[in-house]
Write a protein that holds these residues in place. Structure first.
Motif, PDB file in Angstrom:
ATOM      1  N   PRO A   1       2.833  14.957   5.318  1.00 38.56           N
ATOM      2  CA  PRO A   1       2.782  15.552   6.662  1.00 38.56           C
ATOM      3  C   PRO A   1       2.525  17.057   6.635  1.00 38.56           C
ATOM      4  O   PRO A   1       1.800  17.583   7.484  1.00 38.56           O
ATOM      5  CB  PRO A   1       4.167  15.230   7.236  1.00 38.56           C
ATOM      6  N   SER A   2       3.095  17.746   5.654  1.00 33.63           N
ATOM      7  CA  SER A   2       2.895  19.194   5.568  1.00 33.63           C
ATOM      8  C   SER A   2       1.454  19.535   5.236  1.00 33.63           C
ATOM      9  O   SER A   2       0.881  20.495   5.775  1.00 33.63           O
ATOM     10  CB  SER A   2       3.845  19.793   4.519  1.00 33.63           C
ATOM     11  N   SER A   3       0.841  18.764   4.336  1.00 34.66           N
ATOM     12  CA  SER A   3      -0.560  19.019   3.996  1.00 34.66           C
ATOM     13  C   SER A   3      -1.466  18.738   5.188  1.00 34.66           C
ATOM     14  O   SER A   3      -2.436  19.469   5.436  1.00 34.66           O
ATOM     15  CB  SER A   3      -0.981  18.175   2.783  1.00 34.66           C
ATOM     16  N   GLN A   4      -1.157  17.702   5.959  1.00 37.26           N
ATOM     17  CA  GLN A   4      -1.916  17.417   7.176  1.00 37.26           C
ATOM     18  C   GLN A   4      -1.841  18.589   8.155  1.00 37.26           C
ATOM     19  O   GLN A   4      -2.859  19.016   8.720  1.00 37.26           O
ATOM     20  CB  GLN A   4      -1.389  16.160   7.853  1.00 37.26           C
ATOM     21  N   GLN A   5      -0.627  19.094   8.361  1.00 31.43           N
ATOM     22  CA  GLN A   5      -0.450  20.176   9.326  1.00 31.43           C
ATOM     23  C   GLN A   5      -1.158  21.454   8.887  1.00 31.43           C
ATOM     24  O   GLN A   5      -1.682  22.208   9.723  1.00 31.43           O
ATOM     25  CB  GLN A   5       1.049  20.439   9.533  1.00 31.43           C
ATOM     26  N   LEU A   6      -1.195  21.694   7.586  1.00 27.60           N
ATOM     27  CA  LEU A   6      -1.910  22.858   7.076  1.00 27.60           C
ATOM     28  C   LEU A   6      -3.386  22.775   7.437  1.00 27.60           C
ATOM     29  O   LEU A   6      -3.995  23.759   7.873  1.00 27.60           O
ATOM     30  CB  LEU A   6      -1.730  22.942   5.553  1.00 27.60           C
ATOM     31  N   PHE A   7      -3.950  21.585   7.293  1.00 29.06           N
ATOM     32  CA  PHE A   7      -5.373  21.425   7.624  1.00 29.06           C
ATOM     33  C   PHE A   7      -5.592  21.457   9.135  1.00 29.06           C
ATOM     34  O   PHE A   7      -6.534  22.100   9.623  1.00 29.06           O
ATOM     35  CB  PHE A   7      -5.896  20.112   7.042  1.00 29.06           C
ATOM     36  N   VAL A   8      -4.752  20.779   9.887  1.00 27.45           N
ATOM     37  CA  VAL A   8      -4.891  20.727  11.347  1.00 27.45           C
ATOM     38  C   VAL A   8      -4.820  22.126  11.951  1.00 27.45           C
ATOM     39  O   VAL A   8      -5.533  22.440  12.915  1.00 27.45           O
ATOM     40  CB  VAL A   8      -3.796  19.818  11.955  1.00 27.45           C
ATOM     41  N   ALA A   9      -3.992  22.977  11.375  1.00 24.25           N
ATOM     42  CA  ALA A   9      -3.832  24.334  11.890  1.00 24.25           C
ATOM     43  C   ALA A   9      -5.000  25.249  11.528  1.00 24.25           C
ATOM     44  O   ALA A   9      -5.028  26.419  11.944  1.00 24.25           O
ATOM     45  CB  ALA A   9      -2.528  24.934  11.356  1.00 24.25           C
ATOM     46  N   GLY A  10      -5.975  24.735  10.777  1.00 19.64           N
ATOM     47  CA  GLY A  10      -7.126  25.536  10.395  1.00 19.64           C
ATOM     48  C   GLY A  10      -6.831  26.524   9.283  1.00 19.64           C
ATOM     49  O   GLY A  10      -7.556  27.508   9.101  1.00 19.64           O
ATOM     50  N   ARG A  11      -5.780  26.243   8.516  1.00 19.78           N
ATOM     51  CA  ARG A  11      -5.372  27.166   7.451  1.00 19.78           C
ATOM     52  C   ARG A  11      -5.856  26.719   6.079  1.00 19.78           C
ATOM     53  O   ARG A  11      -5.526  27.336   5.062  1.00 19.78           O
ATOM     54  CB  ARG A  11      -3.846  27.303   7.466  1.00 19.78           C
ATOM     55  N   ALA A  12      -6.627  25.669   6.019  1.00 24.86           N
ATOM     56  CA  ALA A  12      -7.241  25.206   4.767  1.00 24.86           C
ATOM     57  C   ALA A  12      -8.625  24.659   5.096  1.00 24.86           C
ATOM     58  O   ALA A  12      -8.861  24.142   6.191  1.00 24.86           O
ATOM     59  CB  ALA A  12      -6.379  24.138   4.107  1.00 24.86           C
ATOM     60  N   ALA A  13      -9.526  24.763   4.129  1.00 22.60           N
ATOM     61  CA  ALA A  13     -10.925  24.419   4.395  1.00 22.60           C
ATOM     62  C   ALA A  13     -11.244  22.946   4.189  1.00 22.60           C
ATOM     63  O   ALA A  13     -12.148  22.408   4.828  1.00 22.60           O
ATOM     64  CB  ALA A  13     -11.831  25.264   3.499  1.00 22.60           C
ATOM     65  N   MET A  14     -10.511  22.268   3.272  1.00 24.92           N
ATOM     66  CA  MET A  14     -10.847  20.889   2.915  1.00 24.92           C
ATOM     67  C   MET A  14      -9.590  20.044   2.788  1.00 24.92           C
ATOM     68  O   MET A  14      -8.491  20.566   2.574  1.00 24.92           O
ATOM     69  CB  MET A  14     -11.638  20.860   1.593  1.00 24.92           C
ATOM     70  N   PHE A  15      -9.792  18.732   2.907  1.00 26.55           N
ATOM     71  CA  PHE A  15      -8.703  17.769   2.723  1.00 26.55           C
ATOM     72  C   PHE A  15      -9.290  16.555   2.019  1.00 26.55           C
ATOM     73  O   PHE A  15     -10.174  15.881   2.555  1.00 26.55           O
ATOM     74  CB  PHE A  15      -8.121  17.359   4.072  1.00 26.55           C
ATOM     75  N   ALA A  16      -8.841  16.315   0.788  1.00 26.85           N
ATOM     76  CA  ALA A  16      -9.296  15.136   0.047  1.00 26.85           C
ATOM     77  C   ALA A  16      -8.442  13.955   0.470  1.00 26.85           C
ATOM     78  O   ALA A  16      -7.231  13.941   0.253  1.00 26.85           O
ATOM     79  CB  ALA A  16      -9.173  15.371  -1.455  1.00 26.85           C
ATOM     80  N   GLY A  17      -9.060  12.964   1.095  1.00 25.24           N
ATOM     81  CA  GLY A  17      -8.292  11.830   1.594  1.00 25.24           C
ATOM     82  C   GLY A  17      -9.185  10.786   2.220  1.00 25.24           C
ATOM     83  O   GLY A  17     -10.312  10.580   1.780  1.00 25.24           O
ATOM     84  N   GLY A  18      -8.686  10.159   3.275  1.00 24.11           N
ATOM     85  CA  GLY A  18      -9.398   9.031   3.864  1.00 24.11           C
ATOM     86  C   GLY A  18     -10.159   9.381   5.119  1.00 24.11           C
ATOM     87  O   GLY A  18      -9.834  10.328   5.833  1.00 24.11           O
ATOM     88  N   SER A  19     -11.172   8.574   5.402  1.00 18.59           N
ATOM     89  CA  SER A  19     -11.928   8.723   6.646  1.00 18.59           C
ATOM     90  C   SER A  19     -11.024   8.533   7.853  1.00 18.59           C
ATOM     91  O   SER A  19     -11.298   9.044   8.943  1.00 18.59           O
ATOM     92  CB  SER A  19     -13.078   7.707   6.677  1.00 18.59           C
ATOM     93  N   TYR A  20      -9.914   7.810   7.668  1.00 16.53           N
ATOM     94  CA  TYR A  20      -8.960   7.573   8.744  1.00 16.53           C
ATOM     95  C   TYR A  20      -8.254   8.847   9.187  1.00 16.53           C
ATOM     96  O   TYR A  20      -7.615   8.888  10.240  1.00 16.53           O
ATOM     97  CB  TYR A  20      -7.906   6.541   8.307  1.00 16.53           C
ATOM     98  N   GLU A  21      -8.347   9.920   8.387  1.00 16.69           N
ATOM     99  CA  GLU A  21      -7.713  11.182   8.769  1.00 16.69           C
ATOM    100  C   GLU A  21      -8.428  11.862   9.932  1.00 16.69           C
ATOM    101  O   GLU A  21      -7.814  12.622  10.687  1.00 16.69           O
ATOM    102  CB  GLU A  21      -7.697  12.152   7.576  1.00 16.69           C
ATOM    103  N   VAL A  22      -9.721  11.617  10.093  1.00 18.15           N
ATOM    104  CA  VAL A  22     -10.530  12.374  11.049  1.00 18.15           C
ATOM    105  C   VAL A  22      -9.979  12.257  12.468  1.00 18.15           C
ATOM    106  O   VAL A  22      -9.779  13.261  13.160  1.00 18.15           O
ATOM    107  CB  VAL A  22     -12.004  11.926  10.998  1.00 18.15           C
ATOM    108  N   ALA A  23      -9.733  11.025  12.928  1.00 19.09           N
ATOM    109  CA  ALA A  23      -9.238  10.836  14.295  1.00 19.09           C
ATOM    110  C   ALA A  23      -7.881  11.493  14.472  1.00 19.09           C
ATOM    111  O   ALA A  23      -7.614  12.124  15.509  1.00 19.09           O
ATOM    112  CB  ALA A  23      -9.160   9.349  14.622  1.00 19.09           C
ATOM    113  N   ASN A  24      -7.028  11.380  13.467  1.00 18.94           N
ATOM    114  CA  ASN A  24      -5.705  11.991  13.536  1.00 18.94           C
ATOM    115  C   ASN A  24      -5.803  13.510  13.632  1.00 18.94           C
ATOM    116  O   ASN A  24      -5.119  14.146  14.453  1.00 18.94           O
ATOM    117  CB  ASN A  24      -4.890  11.580  12.314  1.00 18.94           C
ATOM    118  N   PHE A  25      -6.656  14.103  12.801  1.00 18.03           N
ATOM    119  CA  PHE A  25      -6.841  15.552  12.845  1.00 18.03           C
ATOM    120  C   PHE A  25      -7.361  15.999  14.217  1.00 18.03           C
ATOM    121  O   PHE A  25      -6.871  16.972  14.792  1.00 18.03           O
ATOM    122  CB  PHE A  25      -7.822  15.995  11.761  1.00 18.03           C
ATOM    123  N   LYS A  26      -8.351  15.269  14.720  1.00 21.92           N
ATOM    124  CA  LYS A  26      -8.945  15.639  16.015  1.00 21.92           C
ATOM    125  C   LYS A  26      -7.964  15.450  17.159  1.00 21.92           C
ATOM    126  O   LYS A  26      -7.960  16.224  18.130  1.00 21.92           O
ATOM    127  CB  LYS A  26     -10.208  14.822  16.251  1.00 21.92           C
TER     128      LYS A  26
END
Length: 408
Positions: A239-264
């Motif tokens: 969850p912390s790594s997700q929030q780091l990316f969602v907040a625009g504080r990291a450039a990339m996230f290695a993971g699943g295509s299923y993350e896209v909808a959650n991030f958006k």
């Protein structure tokens, strides 16, 4: 029978004697609104069937479901997982076998999708597949544009990109490794192209095992890139790594295509893109790792099998697959769907060149599962507790306890 079965979706006159209520269980708590809307659409076609949708925490779902089924209870319609997790509830006879007589819509699916929901012991299908997932890299287009960088194609380009971003005080990857299963998604997202289809074929045929230099060298590359993960990444959970990316504080996230909808959903302003695992050298084939996520099954003990089959058949139509794909941004395996979302279109295009999400697809049937071995040993390796060679040897040792090709 075939004519009657083929007409139910479009008939408003095939009324049942009385209202039938089905129960439908899932672990997809985040998709509850979508499934409630799906149920409304189904009930518009079948007004005499109502459906009670219930969700459970993903980490507890399999245990809750297995316990209920073993007691002769459980829901009428079940969202089940695939591969080895399917076998744990199909083998004891808890699920109704599906075929092209009771679910003619199975013709809408490719064979690999059906294979994911097939019990190896009897060759029968026990669920209608619901999604194909892909492991790749999701990136923030604005960060890339603002810093004049492009998605990398080779591993050296990825290392240069990560160093460039870090030199500008931008975290290249949001990923952490504290949540064990995330280590498997990182491997799938970053190393698939480097491992390649031939490696998978050699593993399955027994020509190679996981001490193969191709695998060891790929793990070493992963160790190299981990310096660009989230600060103090060994203590950063999912969850912390997700929030780091969602907040625009990291450039990339290695993971699943299923993350896209959650991030958006969490940050609609994000402008996202995806790219496959970089190749080792220019000219190699870029690949993503794919697998089928699960399916919809009917409880063999249900007293409402006919109604349950009608709902499962609805979940196997292109109409449903199109809504599923465009709403949840997960790629339905149903043939003939219409993809509207540009990123999902891109994922579908990338999926034309893929290898298996190896441990889930091939080695999650017996214990110790390949997934658990990969997750725990990569976690240790990235924490500096093992070398790539040691991690590979431990993974191989565990699988060799039951996988005969490794026992030569």
């Amino acid at each position: 029978m075939g004519a009657a079965a083929g007409s139910f979706l479009f008939s408003g006159t095939a009324a049942m004697a009385q209202q039938t209520e089905l129960t439908f269980w899932s672990w997809r708590q985040e998709d509850k609104a979508f499934y409630q809307d799906t149920i409304k659409k189904f009930q518009a076609k079948e007004p005499n069937i109502s459906i009670k949708f219930e969700t459970y925490a993903p980490e507890n779902y399999q245990t809750i479901l297995s316990t209920a089924l073993a007691a002769g209870r459980g829901p009428d319609v079940i969202q089940v997982r695939a591969y080895g997790n399917l076998e744990t509830i199909a083998t004891p006879g808890y699920l109704l076998a599906l075929d092209k007589q009771n679910v003619p819509e199975l013709v809408n699916f490719p064979e690999p999708a059906l294979a994911a929901e097939t019990l190896r012991a009897d060759g029968k299908i026990y669920a209608v597949p619901f999604a194909m997932q892909a492991q790749l890299v999701v990136y923030n287009k604005k960060i890339f544009k603002d810093n004049g960088v492009n998605p990398p194609k080779t591993w050296d380009e990825l290392m240069t990109l990560a160093q460039t971003l870090k030199s500008k005080n931008i975290t290249p990857f949001a990923n952490g490794t504290a949540t064990a299963w995330q280590n498997e998604t990182i491997v799938g997202g970053l190393l698939s192209s480097m491992l390649g289809k031939q490696f998978e074929e050699d593993i399955i045929s027994g020509k190679a095992n996981f001490t193969d230099p191709r695998f060891v060298n790929a793990l070493a590359k992963l160790k190299d890139i981990s310096q660009y993960f989230s600060p103090n990444f060994t203590g950063v959970d999912y969850p912390s790594s997700q929030q780091l990316f969602v907040a625009g504080r990291a450039a990339m996230f290695a993971g699943g295509s299923y993350e896209v909808a959650n991030f958006k959903n969490q940050n609609p302003t994000l402008d996202l893109g995806v790219f496959p695992a970089p190749v080792l050298k220019a000219g190699d084939q870029a690949l993503i790792a794919t697998y089928y996520d699960g399916g919809y099954a009917v409880n063999a003990k249900s007293e409402k099998k006919d109604a349950a089959l009608k709902f499962v058949r609805f979940l196997a139509t292109p109409e449903y697959g199109t809504a599923f794909t465009n709403t949840l941004k997960n790629l339905s395996p149903i043939k003939g769907i219409k993809i509207e979302d540009p990123i999902t279109q891109e994922v579908a295009k990338l999926a034309e060149n893929s290898m298996s999400y190896l441990m889930l697809v091939r080695f999650r049937y017996q214990e110790p599962s390949g997934s658990v071995l990969l997750q725990s040993n990569v976690q240790k390796m990235l924490a500096g507790q093992q070398t790539p060679e040691q991690a590979a040897a431990e993974i191989n040792k565990g699988i060799a306890t039951y996988y005969k090709p490794f026992q030569k």
